[in-house]
Design an enzyme around this catalytic site. Structure first.
Site, mmCIF file in Angstrom:
data_model
loop_
_atom_site.group_PDB
_atom_site.id
_atom_site.type_symbol
_atom_site.label_atom_id
_atom_site.label_comp_id
_atom_site.label_asym_id
_atom_site.label_seq_id
_atom_site.Cartn_x
_atom_site.Cartn_y
_atom_site.Cartn_z
ATOM 1 C CB SER A 1 43.954 87.589 52.991
ATOM 2 O OG SER A 1 42.589 87.638 52.960
ATOM 3 C CG HIS B 1 43.605 87.911 47.597
ATOM 4 N ND1 HIS B 1 44.465 88.944 47.881
ATOM 5 C CD2 HIS B 1 42.752 87.841 48.656
ATOM 6 C CE1 HIS B 1 44.149 89.471 49.042
ATOM 7 N NE2 HIS B 1 43.124 88.829 49.532
ATOM 8 C CD GLU C 1 47.003 90.300 45.251
ATOM 9 O OE1 GLU C 1 47.791 91.249 45.355
ATOM 10 O OE2 GLU C 1 46.744 89.534 46.209
ATOM 11 C CG ASN D 1 46.975 92.003 51.992
ATOM 12 O OD1 ASN D 1 46.533 93.146 52.134
ATOM 13 N ND2 ASN D 1 46.195 90.941 51.993
HETATM 14 N N1 LIG Z 1 36.869 90.165 54.351
HETATM 15 C C1 LIG Z 1 37.836 90.612 53.550
HETATM 16 O O1 LIG Z 1 38.059 91.826 53.414
HETATM 17 C C2 LIG Z 1 38.664 89.627 52.762
HETATM 18 C C3 LIG Z 1 39.359 90.078 51.632
HETATM 19 C C4 LIG Z 1 40.086 89.165 50.859
HETATM 20 C C5 LIG Z 1 40.127 87.832 51.244
HETATM 21 N N2 LIG Z 1 39.454 87.403 52.382
HETATM 22 C C6 LIG Z 1 39.510 85.967 52.715
HETATM 23 O O2 LIG Z 1 38.283 85.365 52.323
HETATM 24 C C7 LIG Z 1 37.951 84.293 53.214
HETATM 25 C C8 LIG Z 1 36.570 84.538 53.809
HETATM 26 O O3 LIG Z 1 36.550 85.772 54.469
HETATM 27 P P1 LIG Z 1 35.181 86.522 54.835
HETATM 28 O O4 LIG Z 1 35.555 87.871 55.314
HETATM 29 O O5 LIG Z 1 34.198 86.365 53.733
HETATM 30 O O6 LIG Z 1 34.691 85.643 56.091
HETATM 31 P P2 LIG Z 1 33.234 85.578 56.761
HETATM 32 O O7 LIG Z 1 33.461 85.272 58.201
HETATM 33 O O8 LIG Z 1 32.423 86.767 56.393
HETATM 34 O O9 LIG Z 1 32.543 84.305 56.063
HETATM 35 C C9 LIG Z 1 33.011 82.995 56.204
HETATM 36 C C10 LIG Z 1 31.838 82.046 55.967
HETATM 37 O O10 LIG Z 1 32.378 80.719 55.911
HETATM 38 C C11 LIG Z 1 31.481 79.847 56.607
HETATM 39 N N3 LIG Z 1 32.259 78.683 57.021
HETATM 40 C C12 LIG Z 1 33.221 78.641 57.972
HETATM 41 N N4 LIG Z 1 33.706 77.372 58.058
HETATM 42 C C13 LIG Z 1 33.037 76.633 57.139
HETATM 43 C C14 LIG Z 1 33.097 75.269 56.749
HETATM 44 N N5 LIG Z 1 33.952 74.421 57.325
HETATM 45 N N6 LIG Z 1 32.257 74.831 55.766
HETATM 46 C C15 LIG Z 1 31.396 75.684 55.175
HETATM 47 N N7 LIG Z 1 31.293 76.990 55.510
HETATM 48 C C16 LIG Z 1 32.111 77.448 56.483
HETATM 49 C C17 LIG Z 1 30.943 80.668 57.752
HETATM 50 O O11 LIG Z 1 29.701 80.156 58.195
HETATM 51 C C18 LIG Z 1 30.809 82.054 57.104
HETATM 52 O O12 LIG Z 1 29.525 82.240 56.559
HETATM 53 C C19 LIG Z 1 39.091 84.224 54.224
HETATM 54 O O13 LIG Z 1 40.034 83.292 53.776
HETATM 55 C C20 LIG Z 1 39.661 85.648 54.178
HETATM 56 O O14 LIG Z 1 41.023 85.697 54.567
HETATM 57 C C21 LIG Z 1 38.718 88.277 53.127
#
Ligand SMILES: NC(=O)c1ccc[n+]([C@@H]2O[C@H](COP(=O)([O-])OP(=O)(O)OC[C@H]3O[C@@H](n4cnc5c(N)ncnc54)[C@H](O)[C@@H]3O)[C@@H](O)[C@H]2O)c1
Length: 391
Positions: free
Chosen positions: A122, A143, A155, A193
């Site tokens: 993000s 994204h 995006e 964003n």
């Molecule tokens: N949550 C949102 O609203 C949102 C929206 C757009 C983008 N994002 C982006 O998406 C990405 C993930 O966000 P999320 O909210 O799904 O996070 P989350 O915490 O729900 O999930 C992350 C997952 O990644 C796993 N993980 C962490 N390190 C790891 C590794 N080294 N190898 C394998 N697995 C690993 C964790 O176990 C977890 O299950 C981030 O970059 C975030 O900025 C999030």
């Protein structure tokens, strides 16, 4: 490599976003390999998908056969080398540059030379992550928005070294998945964003100055502006840990431009652990016996609040065009399909009149003497030349 329905898609990270991306890819018909370092996260993701599918069957939106085959198309594993058979991999792990770079550098040892790799970051720059690759031309940002199966916007963010054919292939694939892709330049906050920042920051500023309270500002943006949620309701919903950090990251990446300055009131909530809905309290109290907040529904005050926040949003949309972040059409799509704004900001500007928006900003700048309110040069040109964004 041409990515199509036959391509096996890899998803790294089985959290909120990765699980959603895996569901969307499997729904289109891809075989999906979902990898997470945490076996329990994989199990949780599996259970959650089963529940979602059961609800969709109940509502008659999917047959039980289709639901079964969709779920069977997703393989879950903790083994990164399983990406060997994938033609396209999307990463959605923790938002940390060093960890993302480390895992991409490892991943490149397993995947095929022509596997296309994307990140769902993000707030990190695509260029900074791409430095981990031996073949960065195969890498770009995609994204998605939360919840992935429901939010149509994606995006697509190539870095300046992404291969153009790969960029086009991914753009078309996202369309095939039933999503609405928009093309964004690799700049802080991409489109949504970045352009949405004033929705939060100007509301916080109005609150801090004591111009109106939380309930009144939310009321004004919903009742007069037509937004689905007010800024404080939305910040509480997103979580102040996430929302504040996005603002702070964008502020830093813009070399501390006062337009993006974070708010001390929001920081205090975060410091106190009042993260919003998920912690039971943020700007609002979500406990059962919480006192109802009654807005001061004064039309003149509400119109002033709405006009000020909307003018700041339009100013930011103008800057995104000026700086070549995206086309006007894509900026409209981004704000209506990514954050559900009731109308595109540029067509709103056309409707109200660019000179009224410019006057609002000029008055604020004169009153406060702050660079935060400086009208964008594109807006000034539009007024000078009597132009509209559309039609
Ligand atoms: N949550 C949102 O609203 C949102 C929206 C757009 C983008 N994002 C982006 O998406 C990405 C993930 O966000 P999320 O909210 O799904 O996070 P989350 O915490 O729900 O999930 C992350 C997952 O990644 C796993 N993980 C962490 N390190 C790891 C590794 N080294 N190898 C394998 N697995 C690993 C964790 O176990 C977890 O299950 C981030 O970059 C975030 O900025 C999030």
């Amino acid at each position: 490599m041409n990515i199509n329905k036959e391509t096996t898609v890899g998803v790294l990270g089985a959290g909120t976003m990765g699980s959603g991306i895996a569901q969307v890819a499997a729904a289109y018909g891809h075989k999906v390999i979902l990898v997470d370092s945490d076996a329990e996260a994989l199990e949780r993701s599996k259970e959650k998908l089963a529940k979602v599918m059961a609800r969709l069957i109940e509502k008659g939106k999917i047959t039980s056969e289709d639901s079964e085959s969709l779920q069977e198309r997703i393989e879950r594993t903790t083994s990164l080398p399983r990406f060997r058979e994938c033609g396209f991999v999307v990463e959605a792990i923790i938002e940390n540059l060093d960890i993302k770079k480390q895992i991409f550098s490892k991943m490149e040892d397993f995947v095929k030379d022509d596997t296309v790799i994307a990140t769902n970051t993000s707030s990190l720059s695509i260029a900074s992550i791409s430095s981990a690759f031996r073949h960065p031309e195969r890498f770009l940002g995609v994204h998605f928005f939360n919840p992935v199966p429901l939010m149509p916007l994606v995006e697509v963010i190539p870095s300046f070294i992404t291969n153009q054919e790969i960029e086009e292939n991914v753009y078309n694939l996202i369309k095939d998945w039933g999503k609405i892709p928009v093309l964004a330049k690799d700049t802080p906050g991409f489109i949504v964003n970045r352009v949405a920042r004033p929705f939060y920051s100007e509301a916080l500023r109005l609150l801090e100055e004591g111009i109106a309270d939380v309930g009144t500002i939310d009321w004004a943006m919903k009742e007069i502006g037509g937004f689905r949620m007010g800024p404080f309701e939305l910040m509480d919903y997103i979580g102040h840990d996430v929302n504040y950090v996005v603002t702070e990251t964008i502020f830093k990446q813009f070399y501390y431009d006062p337009r993006f300055k974070p708010s001390i009131s929001q920081l205090r909530l975060l410091e106190a652990g009042l993260l919003g809905r998920k912690s039971g309290r943020g700007f609002y109290d979500y406990s059962e016996n919480a006192e109802e907040i009654i807005p001061f529904d004064d039309l003149e005050l509400g119109t002033q609040i709405f006009g000020r926040i909307l003018s700041m949003l339009i100013n930011e949309a103008c800057d995104a065009i000026l700086m070549g972040v995206a086309t006007p059409e894509d900026i409209e799509l981004a704000m209506t399909k990514g954050v559900n704004y009731p109308q595109g900001l540029l067509s709103w500007c056309d409707e109200i009149g660019a000179e009224i928006i410019l006057d609002t900003l000029k008055n604020l700048q004169t009153e406060y003497g702050e660079d935060r309110y400086r009208p964008n040069v594109l807006l000034k040109r539009m007024v000078r030349e009597g132009k509209r964004f559309f039609g």
